[in-house]
Design a protein around this motif. Sequence first.
Motif, PDB file in Angstrom:
ATOM      1  N   UNK A   8       0.888  -1.075  -0.068  1.00  0.00           N
ATOM      2  CA  UNK A   8      -0.107  -0.033   0.048  1.00  0.00           C
ATOM      3  C   UNK A   8       0.821   1.247   0.065  1.00  0.00           C
ATOM      4  N   UNK A   9       0.721   2.200  -1.040  1.00  0.00           N
ATOM      5  CA  UNK A   9       1.597   3.404  -0.995  1.00  0.00           C
ATOM      6  C   UNK A   9       2.752   3.085  -1.855  1.00  0.00           C
ATOM      7  N   UNK A  10       3.063   2.278  -2.510  1.00  0.00           N
ATOM      8  CA  UNK A  10       4.155   2.072  -3.449  1.00  0.00           C
ATOM      9  C   UNK A  10       4.027   2.869  -4.705  1.00  0.00           C
ATOM     10  N   UNK A  11       4.985   3.639  -4.943  1.00  0.00           N
ATOM     11  CA  UNK A  11       4.811   4.487  -6.132  1.00  0.00           C
ATOM     12  C   UNK A  11       6.125   4.047  -7.303  1.00  0.00           C
ATOM     13  N   UNK A  51      10.802  -2.115  -3.856  1.00  0.00           N
ATOM     14  CA  UNK A  51       9.596  -1.157  -3.731  1.00  0.00           C
ATOM     15  C   UNK A  51       9.983   0.131  -2.943  1.00  0.00           C
ATOM     16  N   UNK A  52       9.298   1.253  -3.489  1.00  0.00           N
ATOM     17  CA  UNK A  52       9.520   2.702  -2.899  1.00  0.00           C
ATOM     18  C   UNK A  52       8.021   2.775  -2.263  1.00  0.00           C
ATOM     19  N   UNK A  53       7.983   3.283  -0.966  1.00  0.00           N
ATOM     20  CA  UNK A  53       6.607   3.264  -0.330  1.00  0.00           C
ATOM     21  C   UNK A  53       6.831   4.723   0.428  1.00  0.00           C
ATOM     22  N   UNK A  54       5.635   5.297   0.181  1.00  0.00           N
ATOM     23  CA  UNK A  54       5.485   6.779   1.055  1.00  0.00           C
ATOM     24  C   UNK A  54       4.574   6.957   2.018  1.00  0.00           C
ATOM     25  N   UNK A  55       4.970   7.560   3.159  1.00  0.00           N
ATOM     26  CA  UNK A  55       4.112   7.857   4.260  1.00  0.00           C
ATOM     27  C   UNK A  55       4.714   9.206   4.820  1.00  0.00           C
ATOM     28  N   UNK A  56       3.683  10.176   5.097  1.00  0.00           N
ATOM     29  CA  UNK A  56       3.893  11.400   5.653  1.00  0.00           C
ATOM     30  C   UNK A  56       4.449  11.459   7.020  1.00  0.00           C
TER      31      UNK A  56
END
Length: 268
Positions: free
Chosen positions: A189-192, A199-204
């Motif tokens: 979830x959140x992979x871009x 895999x690259x995953x984003x979270x604020x």
Amino acid sequence: MAFEATPITFYDNEVIENKITDIVNSTLDVHSLMTIDDSLTTAAGLKKVIHKYTYSGTVEKLEKGAKNTAKGKVTAKAEEYTVNRYQQTYEYNDMDVMADPFVVDVLSDGAAKEMANEIRAEYFAEVAKISATVALEGALSYDGIVDALAKIGVENEEGLFLLMGGDGKAAIRKDADFIASRQGEILYSGQFGAVAGVPCVFSKLVPAGTVYVTRKDAVKFFVKNAGSVEQARDVETKDNTVVYERHGVMALVDDTKSCKVTFKTAAA
């Protein structure tokens, strides 16, 4: 003439329990980034001893035929964690439900999202404890991450992912090598995208100037059960109280294959 009272619909504990738990799990975007361990038997407030494994070693440049002077090793450190009771309580009156039959659904949704926020925050607090650090000299780039992965020295990178904040996501998406690379399948979830297949995953919730290179099994959420609901009702005031709780503890259990990468942000 006899008057018949309007029947009141009571919500079964299991119905509300399943509803809140389902919402918690569906909104918990870090669910796929950690391991859920349901073997917890310790009660809330008591201590659970967790062994954290850490790898230490030195990379040496050797001449032909030379041997390493130092060998890598794994150490286990016992850490005590307090088992938490995660609890959400809300109230409603029979008249509230008569006026709006969806009020309990809205309350359950709010309670579940607050629970998910708490679990999410605790996950990132544990990830931040990763001990190994690789400092990039400049801004975040595709090449910089590749170098950081090389320094971690994991032979099999399967299962690794890169967890970064808004600054890291913006920097890497502008990198020519990242743009040219295959983006890969959406595994988390959140992979871009992906860097060298990771895999690259984003979270604020990731702090500025930081990328976590880690695995799903690095952090475990030990839980006693998925969740439970208790209800109480005042027959005079018609006030209803719903209590949803879970028992658990979040812990970084193994950072032998993890690393914290630091870099200079664009504003630095």
